[in-house]
Design a protein around this motif. Structure first.
Motif, PDB file in Angstrom:
ATOM      1  N   SER A  22      90.598  23.419 -30.109  1.00 43.55           N
ATOM      2  CA  SER A  22      91.737  22.826 -30.801  1.00 43.55           C
ATOM      3  C   SER A  22      92.735  23.914 -31.160  1.00 43.55           C
ATOM      4  CB  SER A  22      91.268  22.132 -32.088  1.00 43.55           C
ATOM      5  OG  SER A  22      92.369  21.734 -32.877  1.00 43.55           O
ATOM      6  N   ARG A  23      94.002  23.553 -31.202  1.00 43.66           N
ATOM      7  CA  ARG A  23      95.018  24.509 -31.641  1.00 43.66           C
ATOM      8  C   ARG A  23      94.913  24.764 -33.142  1.00 43.66           C
ATOM      9  NH1 ARG A  23      99.742  23.666 -29.372  1.00 43.66           N
ATOM     10  NH2 ARG A  23      99.019  22.020 -28.037  1.00 43.66           N
ATOM     11  N   PHE A  24      94.199  23.914 -33.863  1.00 38.73           N
ATOM     12  CA  PHE A  24      94.017  24.056 -35.308  1.00 38.73           C
ATOM     13  C   PHE A  24      92.598  24.544 -35.566  1.00 38.73           C
ATOM     14  CE2 PHE A  24      96.898  20.506 -34.464  1.00 38.73           C
ATOM     15  CZ  PHE A  24      98.059  21.059 -34.961  1.00 38.73           C
ATOM     16  N   ARG A  25      92.472  25.855 -35.752  1.00 41.04           N
ATOM     17  CA  ARG A  25      91.150  26.452 -35.912  1.00 41.04           C
ATOM     18  C   ARG A  25      90.479  25.967 -37.191  1.00 41.04           C
ATOM     19  NH1 ARG A  25      92.601  32.576 -35.615  1.00 41.04           N
ATOM     20  NH2 ARG A  25      94.590  31.750 -36.242  1.00 41.04           N
ATOM     21  N   ALA A  26      89.311  25.387 -37.041  1.00 42.03           N
ATOM     22  CA  ALA A  26      88.542  24.946 -38.208  1.00 42.03           C
ATOM     23  C   ALA A  26      87.789  26.118 -38.827  1.00 42.03           C
ATOM     24  CB  ALA A  26      87.569  23.856 -37.798  1.00 42.03           C
ATOM     25  N   THR A  27      87.471  27.111 -38.001  1.00 37.90           N
ATOM     26  CA  THR A  27      86.777  28.299 -38.483  1.00 37.90           C
ATOM     27  C   THR A  27      87.499  29.529 -37.944  1.00 37.90           C
ATOM     28  OG1 THR A  27      85.301  28.322 -36.583  1.00 37.90           O
ATOM     29  CG2 THR A  27      84.526  27.154 -38.530  1.00 37.90           C
ATOM     30  N   TYR A  28      87.282  30.636 -38.597  1.00 37.14           N
ATOM     31  CA  TYR A  28      87.894  31.886 -38.174  1.00 37.14           C
ATOM     32  C   TYR A  28      86.837  32.791 -37.584  1.00 37.14           C
ATOM     33  CZ  TYR A  28      91.950  30.382 -40.777  1.00 37.14           C
ATOM     34  OH  TYR A  28      93.026  29.682 -41.216  1.00 37.14           O
ATOM     35  N   ARG A  29      87.235  33.585 -36.622  1.00 31.51           N
ATOM     36  CA  ARG A  29      86.289  34.515 -36.032  1.00 31.51           C
ATOM     37  C   ARG A  29      86.175  35.742 -36.931  1.00 31.51           C
ATOM     38  NH1 ARG A  29      88.470  38.831 -33.195  1.00 31.51           N
ATOM     39  NH2 ARG A  29      90.718  38.783 -32.982  1.00 31.51           N
ATOM     40  N   ALA A  30      85.049  36.401 -36.855  1.00 32.04           N
ATOM     41  CA  ALA A  30      84.832  37.608 -37.650  1.00 32.04           C
ATOM     42  C   ALA A  30      85.690  38.740 -37.090  1.00 32.04           C
ATOM     43  CB  ALA A  30      83.359  37.991 -37.602  1.00 32.04           C
ATOM     44  N   LEU A  31      86.322  39.478 -37.977  1.00 33.78           N
ATOM     45  CA  LEU A  31      87.145  40.609 -37.567  1.00 33.78           C
ATOM     46  C   LEU A  31      86.334  41.890 -37.649  1.00 33.78           C
ATOM     47  CD1 LEU A  31      90.499  39.880 -39.437  1.00 33.78           C
ATOM     48  CD2 LEU A  31      89.908  39.327 -37.080  1.00 33.78           C
ATOM     49  N   THR A  32      86.650  42.818 -36.768  1.00 34.59           N
ATOM     50  CA  THR A  32      86.035  44.137 -36.843  1.00 34.59           C
ATOM     51  C   THR A  32      86.583  44.859 -38.074  1.00 34.59           C
ATOM     52  OG1 THR A  32      87.776  45.188 -35.553  1.00 34.59           O
ATOM     53  CG2 THR A  32      85.896  44.282 -34.321  1.00 34.59           C
ATOM     54  N   ASP A  33      85.923  45.905 -38.484  1.00 34.97           N
ATOM     55  CA  ASP A  33      86.410  46.682 -39.632  1.00 34.97           C
ATOM     56  C   ASP A  33      87.799  47.242 -39.350  1.00 34.97           C
ATOM     57  OD1 ASP A  33      84.152  46.175 -41.129  1.00 34.97           O
ATOM     58  OD2 ASP A  33      83.160  48.054 -40.575  1.00 34.97           O
ATOM     59  N   GLU A  34      88.038  47.648 -38.105  1.00 39.34           N
ATOM     60  CA  GLU A  34      89.353  48.176 -37.727  1.00 39.34           C
ATOM     61  C   GLU A  34      90.429  47.109 -37.881  1.00 39.34           C
ATOM     62  OE1 GLU A  34      91.382  49.283 -33.529  1.00 39.34           O
ATOM     63  OE2 GLU A  34      89.542  50.401 -33.983  1.00 39.34           O
ATOM     64  N   LYS A  35      90.141  45.892 -37.437  1.00 38.38           N
ATOM     65  CA  LYS A  35      91.130  44.814 -37.550  1.00 38.38           C
ATOM     66  C   LYS A  35      91.314  44.369 -38.998  1.00 38.38           C
ATOM     67  CE  LYS A  35      91.189  43.285 -32.851  1.00 38.38           C
ATOM     68  NZ  LYS A  35      91.248  42.160 -31.934  1.00 38.38           N
ATOM     69  N   LYS A  36      90.237  44.408 -39.797  1.00 36.14           N
ATOM     70  CA  LYS A  36      90.371  44.097 -41.223  1.00 36.14           C
ATOM     71  C   LYS A  36      91.289  45.110 -41.893  1.00 36.14           C
ATOM     72  CE  LYS A  36      85.815  42.063 -41.840  1.00 36.14           C
ATOM     73  NZ  LYS A  36      84.483  42.264 -42.417  1.00 36.14           N
ATOM     74  N   SER A  37      91.135  46.383 -41.537  1.00 35.11           N
ATOM     75  CA  SER A  37      91.984  47.430 -42.110  1.00 35.11           C
ATOM     76  C   SER A  37      93.433  47.229 -41.705  1.00 35.11           C
ATOM     77  CB  SER A  37      91.512  48.811 -41.658  1.00 35.11           C
ATOM     78  OG  SER A  37      90.255  49.096 -42.191  1.00 35.11           O
TER      79      SER A  37
END
Length: 82
Positions: A22-37
């Motif tokens: 779906s274009r409307f994400r019901a859940t989010y994927r886990a981000l790497t520590d680098e992407k979180k930063s």
């Protein structure tokens, strides 16, 4: 890379293979520590820009600038987390 809206999950959606695409994400994927930063840095810089914008007298153009900043952050974070 497969397009997620064509019914074929891409690499980022792999853990959610059982979920409907779906274009409307019901859940989010886990981000790497680098992407979180990076996410946190983008938001922090936006807060700095907002503080600078607040030094300008209130008015339509400042409001448009703040709206554009909000939009830029929104789209950039959406790309980062997609």
């Amino acid at each position: 890379m497969a397009h997620p809206l064509e019914g074929t999950p891409d690499g980022h959606q792999a853990p959610q293979l059982g979920a409907a695409v779906s274009r409307f994400r019901a859940t989010y994927r886990a981000l790497t520590d680098e992407k979180k930063s990076l996410h946190d840095a983008i938001k922090a810089k936006a807060v700095e820009m907002e503080a600078l914008f607040d030094l300008v007298k209130p008015g339509r153009y400042r409001s448009l600038g703040l709206t554009a900043l909000e939009e830029a952050v929104m789209w950039t974070v959406k790309e980062l987390t997609s």
